[in-house]
Design a protein around this motif. Structure first.
Motif, PDB file in Angstrom:
ATOM      1  N   UNK A   1      10.614 -13.465  -1.563  1.00  0.00           N
ATOM      2  CA  UNK A   1       9.526 -14.190  -1.924  1.00  0.00           C
ATOM      3  C   UNK A   1       8.933 -14.917  -0.387  1.00  0.00           C
ATOM      4  N   UNK A   2       9.382 -14.527   0.630  1.00  0.00           N
ATOM      5  CA  UNK A   2       8.802 -15.030   1.979  1.00  0.00           C
ATOM      6  C   UNK A   2       7.617 -14.924   2.191  1.00  0.00           C
ATOM      7  N   UNK A   3       7.164 -13.694   1.895  1.00  0.00           N
ATOM      8  CA  UNK A   3       5.719 -13.395   2.088  1.00  0.00           C
ATOM      9  C   UNK A   3       4.552 -14.132   1.198  1.00  0.00           C
ATOM     10  N   UNK A   4       5.102 -14.567  -0.036  1.00  0.00           N
ATOM     11  CA  UNK A   4       4.339 -15.444  -0.781  1.00  0.00           C
ATOM     12  C   UNK A   4       4.096 -16.815  -0.178  1.00  0.00           C
ATOM     13  N   UNK A   5       4.907 -17.149   0.666  1.00  0.00           N
ATOM     14  CA  UNK A   5       4.636 -18.332   1.639  1.00  0.00           C
ATOM     15  C   UNK A   5       3.313 -18.174   2.466  1.00  0.00           C
ATOM     16  N   UNK A   6       2.880 -17.144   2.653  1.00  0.00           N
ATOM     17  CA  UNK A   6       1.721 -16.955   3.615  1.00  0.00           C
ATOM     18  C   UNK A   6       0.574 -17.250   2.756  1.00  0.00           C
TER      19      UNK A   6
ATOM     20  N   UNK B   1       8.543  -5.028   3.981  1.00  0.00           N
ATOM     21  CA  UNK B   1       7.326  -5.072   4.128  1.00  0.00           C
ATOM     22  C   UNK B   1       6.474  -4.263   3.043  1.00  0.00           C
ATOM     23  N   UNK B   2       6.473  -4.789   1.697  1.00  0.00           N
ATOM     24  CA  UNK B   2       5.686  -4.067   0.406  1.00  0.00           C
ATOM     25  C   UNK B   2       4.674  -3.799   0.667  1.00  0.00           C
ATOM     26  N   UNK B   3       3.761  -4.747   1.198  1.00  0.00           N
ATOM     27  CA  UNK B   3       2.262  -4.469   1.664  1.00  0.00           C
ATOM     28  C   UNK B   3       1.790  -5.404   2.724  1.00  0.00           C
ATOM     29  N   UNK B   4       0.943  -4.917   3.372  1.00  0.00           N
ATOM     30  CA  UNK B   4       0.268  -5.985   4.405  1.00  0.00           C
ATOM     31  C   UNK B   4      -0.932  -6.410   3.892  1.00  0.00           C
TER      32      UNK B   4
ATOM     33  N   UNK C   1      -0.894 -14.517  -9.751  1.00  0.00           N
ATOM     34  CA  UNK C   1       0.389 -13.730  -9.778  1.00  0.00           C
ATOM     35  C   UNK C   1       1.483 -14.593  -9.061  1.00  0.00           C
ATOM     36  N   UNK C   2       1.265 -15.088  -7.832  1.00  0.00           N
ATOM     37  CA  UNK C   2       2.052 -15.694  -6.869  1.00  0.00           C
ATOM     38  C   UNK C   2       2.464 -16.949  -7.746  1.00  0.00           C
ATOM     39  N   UNK C   3       1.842 -17.813  -8.283  1.00  0.00           N
ATOM     40  CA  UNK C   3       2.208 -18.938  -9.007  1.00  0.00           C
ATOM     41  C   UNK C   3       3.249 -18.604 -10.218  1.00  0.00           C
TER      42      UNK C   3
ATOM     43  N   UNK D   1       1.831  -7.217  -4.540  1.00  0.00           N
ATOM     44  CA  UNK D   1       3.248  -6.409  -4.875  1.00  0.00           C
ATOM     45  C   UNK D   1       4.487  -7.379  -4.682  1.00  0.00           C
ATOM     46  N   UNK D   2       4.232  -8.227  -3.830  1.00  0.00           N
ATOM     47  CA  UNK D   2       5.657  -9.116  -3.832  1.00  0.00           C
ATOM     48  C   UNK D   2       5.767  -9.929  -5.295  1.00  0.00           C
TER      49      UNK D   2
END
Length: 207
Positions: free
Chosen positions: A51-56, A19-22, A70-72, A27-28
């Motif tokens: 990559x999993x957190x970028x799905x949120x 968990x890099x950041x909530x 940044x996600x894209x 960060x991810x």
């Protein structure tokens, strides 16, 4: 330097249990970009899929336009498939279409983009354009990028450089260089990005 970075990252990822950041989901994205540039799979780094957190989608967009931007860029850096989000997450799931649509809709009337709404910013605009570059064949994206190019042309200083908060700096100029070149614009010859100063010198971004 790379070895030190990777060792520190491995320790940190284990310490925080992936968990890099909530709160700050860029960060991810930044770690995904770093690992991809080093040829390391971020989908299985020390046993974690970063990559999993970028799905949120809802969480990616918590802190302004930088999140989806940044996600894209991160997802496209390795042409990664977007994984399923954690089972505990009950919000919208990220798709490239959603990220692109959000960025296009966030563009200001002057052609630029801003961090949290309001006045356009050169850095934020250049980053958004970098993220959208892969989708320029879509008509809505093409129009947005054309407006962004016009904005960057107008904001360029007579020195050829760019400013943020009225301070000319290399970082803003570098962001603009990346955005324009990824769109196939020759910054040395395109008249839109050659500015004449008071002494009659013709200056480009490289100057």
């Amino acid at each position: 330097y790379v070895e030190i970075y990777l060792n520190n990252l491995k320790e940190y990822v284990k310490k925080c249990d992936g968990v890099l950041s909530t709160r700050k989901y860029t960060e991810y994205s930044r770690v995904v970009l770093a690992l991809t540039s080093l040829g390391i799979d971020p989908e299985n780094f020390e046993g974690y899929d970063l990559l999993k957190s970028l799905a949120e989608f809802d969480n990616v967009n918590k802190l302004g336009i930088n999140g989806p931007t940044y996600a894209l860029i991160a997802l496209d850096s390795g042409d990664y498939a977007i994984p399923e989000p954690a089972k505990s997450y009950d919000g919208k799931v990220t798709t490239r279409e959603k990220l692109v649509g959000l960025l296009v809709n966030a563009q200001n009337d002057d052609g630029g983009w801003s961090y949290m709404g309001g006045k356009s910013d050169v850095d934020v605009t250049a980053m958004a354009m970098q993220a959208l570059a892969n989708y320029k064949k879509q008509s809505k994206v093409e129009k947005a990028l054309e407006k962004g190019i016009e904005y960057l042309s107008k904001k360029q200083n007579k020195t050829g450089a760019y400013s943020t908060s009225n301070s000319e700096n290399c970082e803003s100029t570098a962001q603009a260089i990346v955005a324009l070149t990824v769109l196939g614009i020759d910054i040395d010859t395109d008249s839109r990005f050659i500015k004449t100063d008071k002494k009659g010198n013709k200056n480009t971004l490289m100057d």
